[in-house]
Write a protein that holds these residues in place. Structure first.
Motif, PDB file in Angstrom:
ATOM      1  N   THR A 392       2.887   5.256  10.267  1.00 26.76           N
ATOM      2  CA  THR A 392       2.930   5.258  11.726  1.00 26.76           C
ATOM      3  C   THR A 392       3.583   6.521  12.271  1.00 26.76           C
ATOM      4  N   GLU A 393       4.522   7.083  11.516  1.00 28.30           N
ATOM      5  CA  GLU A 393       5.224   8.292  11.942  1.00 28.30           C
ATOM      6  C   GLU A 393       4.556   9.553  11.403  1.00 28.30           C
ATOM      7  N   TYR A 394       4.076   9.467  10.170  1.00 27.46           N
ATOM      8  CA  TYR A 394       3.410  10.597   9.526  1.00 27.46           C
ATOM      9  C   TYR A 394       1.995  10.145   9.159  1.00 27.46           C
ATOM     10  N   PRO A 395       1.042  10.246  10.071  1.00 21.91           N
ATOM     11  CA  PRO A 395      -0.288   9.666   9.853  1.00 21.91           C
ATOM     12  C   PRO A 395      -1.070  10.293   8.704  1.00 21.91           C
ATOM     13  N   TRP A 396      -0.512  11.354   8.126  1.00 21.76           N
ATOM     14  CA  TRP A 396      -1.161  12.010   6.991  1.00 21.76           C
ATOM     15  C   TRP A 396      -0.629  11.541   5.643  1.00 21.76           C
ATOM     16  N   ILE A 397       0.370  10.661   5.618  1.00 27.48           N
ATOM     17  CA  ILE A 397       1.052  10.346   4.359  1.00 27.48           C
ATOM     18  C   ILE A 397       0.120   9.664   3.350  1.00 27.48           C
ATOM     19  N   ARG A 399      -3.086  10.022   3.091  1.00 26.80           N
ATOM     20  CA  ARG A 399      -4.029  11.029   2.587  1.00 26.80           C
ATOM     21  C   ARG A 399      -3.362  11.917   1.539  1.00 26.80           C
ATOM     22  N   VAL A 400      -2.062  12.131   1.687  1.00 27.97           N
ATOM     23  CA  VAL A 400      -1.322  12.949   0.724  1.00 27.97           C
ATOM     24  C   VAL A 400      -1.073  12.183  -0.574  1.00 27.97           C
ATOM     25  N   LEU A 401      -0.831  10.895  -0.468  1.00 26.96           N
ATOM     26  CA  LEU A 401      -0.531  10.084  -1.655  1.00 26.96           C
ATOM     27  C   LEU A 401      -1.795   9.682  -2.418  1.00 26.96           C
ATOM     28  N   GLN A 402      -2.895   9.580  -1.709  1.00 24.85           N
ATOM     29  CA  GLN A 402      -4.130   9.086  -2.324  1.00 24.85           C
ATOM     30  C   GLN A 402      -4.539   9.851  -3.594  1.00 24.85           C
ATOM     31  N   PRO A 403      -4.530  11.194  -3.608  1.00 24.17           N
ATOM     32  CA  PRO A 403      -4.954  11.905  -4.822  1.00 24.17           C
ATOM     33  C   PRO A 403      -4.011  11.725  -6.013  1.00 24.17           C
ATOM     34  N   LEU A 404      -2.807  11.194  -5.760  1.00 25.69           N
ATOM     35  CA  LEU A 404      -1.830  11.037  -6.835  1.00 25.69           C
ATOM     36  C   LEU A 404      -1.985   9.719  -7.577  1.00 25.69           C
ATOM     37  N   ALA A 405      -2.815   8.818  -7.063  1.00 21.71           N
ATOM     38  CA  ALA A 405      -2.996   7.500  -7.690  1.00 21.71           C
ATOM     39  C   ALA A 405      -3.426   7.666  -9.146  1.00 21.71           C
ATOM     40  N   GLY A 406      -2.771   6.956 -10.020  1.00 22.84           N
ATOM     41  CA  GLY A 406      -3.099   7.011 -11.437  1.00 22.84           C
ATOM     42  C   GLY A 406      -2.294   8.024 -12.228  1.00 22.84           C
ATOM     43  N   LEU A 407      -1.585   8.941 -11.543  1.00 22.16           N
ATOM     44  CA  LEU A 407      -0.734   9.887 -12.259  1.00 22.16           C
ATOM     45  C   LEU A 407       0.454   9.144 -12.861  1.00 22.16           C
ATOM     46  N   ARG A 408       0.944   9.655 -13.977  1.00 19.84           N
ATOM     47  CA  ARG A 408       2.120   9.066 -14.612  1.00 19.84           C
ATOM     48  C   ARG A 408       3.320   9.963 -14.341  1.00 19.84           C
ATOM     49  N   VAL A 409       4.369   9.376 -13.790  1.00 19.25           N
ATOM     50  CA  VAL A 409       5.581  10.138 -13.491  1.00 19.25           C
ATOM     51  C   VAL A 409       6.697   9.729 -14.459  1.00 19.25           C
ATOM     52  N   PRO A 410       7.664  10.636 -14.676  1.00 20.95           N
ATOM     53  CA  PRO A 410       7.773  11.973 -14.087  1.00 20.95           C
ATOM     54  C   PRO A 410       6.712  12.919 -14.639  1.00 20.95           C
ATOM     55  N   ALA A 411       6.359  13.950 -13.855  1.00 22.25           N
ATOM     56  CA  ALA A 411       5.331  14.901 -14.255  1.00 22.25           C
ATOM     57  C   ALA A 411       5.705  16.291 -13.764  1.00 22.25           C
ATOM     58  N   GLU A 412       5.145  17.297 -14.414  1.00 18.92           N
ATOM     59  CA  GLU A 412       5.372  18.668 -13.999  1.00 18.92           C
ATOM     60  C   GLU A 412       4.823  18.882 -12.588  1.00 18.92           C
TER      61      GLU A 412
END
Length: 499
Positions: A392-397, A399-412
């Motif tokens: 609601t505050e950052y309407p782009w958040i 869209r920013v998180l979507q490409p990270l789905a499935g990544l394993r953290v911690p990561a470089e």
């Protein structure tokens, strides 16, 4: 039957009543300064560390989303809750306080957004905002000396076109309050609701801070601003005294004992479950809960972690798994609800517990009120809600998180950057921010056409400031579970995004 310490096993109906009470916790945990969602007496819980936030002498109160800013603003404004807060924080002498609303973000809570837009047109913040806020302050103050009159901002602007007239009127109010031994506190809450445009919001809040700072010349007129820390750091504020204001600010932080104390207090005063909870507490040899909210200050379960842990283990078992390797049930929620800045909020904590109770109702939980597996499920829900609130505050958040789905953290870091590059994430997020007049995900120079290539490190830095990303000592990026689970990132040994 006489109830002695540890002499009675709780009945199934007591277990069920307590579980149902937890499932009734407000999942949004949202409060408005007035109206149906205003703070209620039964919900007031006063951590010792929050004393400074309610002190009339503290001008700026900082708290993350869900930390209780609007709740405390509402407690201060409404007479019954202010009276209770005065009993819980006797040093503050809140009984000598008059409270008015400057801005509250909802109808009938001070000046409205429509009035602000009309009297401070977009683009005129530098010239019109300061006189406007002085008019709002005057309208609140004149209720002391002219209680039977309306004091609309438009009328106040005309009446006090001469700054000396404003100063004289305020001095008269100040003298009247001083003679009566009272203090006027003007509360400004939900400041992000003033404008959706971050540039305009910066100008309006900058002028508000200047107007509030000028009240230092009066003895008995104070103002209190409730803000998020990210607002303070992200807005382009030019107020020269801001460092002084910030240094004296109070932070609404919640420790582990505070959150469990809040939860147990809500159960103690739940109309339908208070008796069952009292019997349950007494059966653990922990005495009896308070009968009145005023007694919370001396109730050991309000703040004693050792006793709190004993009670919660009776409610949810000792461990999150078959043994200690998976963690203690008492510590697990707090450890997994922190954002990257180390903050855990009542909103996230109550959502987790509420969801866990709901899920435990539909399972065979035996003598336990909450099952460890449902606590994990509650974390999934808290993560989803937190990302929705950020959106609601950052309407782009998202869209920013979507490409990270499935990544394993911690990561470089480059793993994150490559995922964003492949999906043209920075460009898409900036486009969304411009469309919504929101704060951009990376700094943009408005004087020239910005090149958005190689801006992924800036995006990561923005997420770190928001507490969404953290950087480990070895340089790898990690993501707190509060966001990781809702964003569908993976972690070895961690809670999976889906049950």
């Amino acid at each position: 039957m006489t109830i002695g310490q540890g002499s009675r096993h709780p009945k199934p109906e007591d277990i069920s009543a307590i579980r149902e009470a937890i499932s009734r916790f407000d999942p949004s945990a949202s409060t408005t300064i007035v109206g149906q969602d205003k703070a209620k007496l039964r919900d007031v819980f006063a951590p010792t560390a929050h004393s400074k936030a309610l002190d009339p002498a503290t001008t700026l109160v900082l708290g993350a989303r869900g930390a209780g800013k609007s709740f405390w603003a509402s407690v201060l404004y409404n007479k019954d809750t202010r009276r209770l807060a005065g009993d819980l924080y006797p040093r503050l002498e809140l009984g000598k306080l008059r409270v008015e609303i400057g801005f509250g973000g909802v109808s009938r809570a001070g000046v409205s957004k429509d009035q602000i837009d009309k009297l401070v047109p977009p683009g005129q913040e530098k010239t019109s905002a300061a006189p406007f806020w002085q008019a709002v302050i005057a309208g609140a103050a004149l209720k002391v000396t002219e209680p039977d009159q309306k004091h609309l901002p438009k009328e106040m602007l005309k009446r006090f076109a001469d700054p000396q007239d404003w100063a004289d009127a305020m001095a008269e109010v100040d003298d009247e309050l001083t003679n009566q031994g009272e203090t006027l506190l003007i509360v400004f809450d939900a400041l992000d609701a003033i404008s959706e445009d971050w540039g305009r919001l910066s100008g309006l809040i900058d002028a508000l801070m200047r107007s509030v700072w000028e009240l230092r010349g009066f003895n008995a007129i104070r103002a209190k601003l409730f803000m998020r820390p990210d607002q303070l750091s992200e807005l382009t504020l030019r107020f020269v005294e801001l460092p002084k204001l910030r240094s004296g600010a109070a932070k609404l932080g919640w420790g582990q004992a505070d959150l469990y104390g809040l939860m147990f207090a809500r159960l103690a005063f739940d109309e339908e479950a208070a008796e069952a909870f009292g019997l349950f507490v007494d059966a653990q040899g922990l005495g009896k809960p308070p009968e009145k909210p005023e007694e919370l200050r001396t109730w050991k379960l309000s703040s004693n972690k050792t006793l709190q842990e004993k009670l919660f283990e009776a409610m949810a078992g000792n461990f999150m798994g078959a043994g200690p390797r998976k963690g203690k049930t008492f510590d697990w929620p707090y450890n997994h609800l922190a954002d990257g800045l180390g903050d855990v909020t009542p909103r996230s904590f109550l959502i987790l517990m509420q969801n866990a109770a709901e899920r435990s109702q539909s399972r065979d939980s035996g003598a336990l009120i909450l099952l460890p597996q449902t606590i994990r499920d509650g974390l999934r829900e808290a993560s989803k809600v937190r990302i929705d609130q950020l959106h609601t505050e950052y309407p782009w958040i998202k869209r920013v998180l979507q490409p990270l789905a499935g990544l394993r953290v911690p990561a470089e870091p480059q793993v994150f950057f490559d995922a964003w590059i492949e999906n043209a994430t920075v460009e898409a997020a900036v486009k969304i921010a411009r469309k919504e007049n929101a704060l951009t995900p990376v700094p943009i120079n408005p004087s020239r056409k910005s090149d958005l290539s190689d801006r992924e490190p800036d995006l990561a830095e923005r997420l770190a400031k928001m507490g969404v990303l953290t950087s480990r000592p070895d340089g790898r990026y990690d993501m707190p579970d509060l966001f990781r689970i809702g964003a569908a990132l993976l972690k070895k040994g961690g809670v999976t995004p889906k049950a």
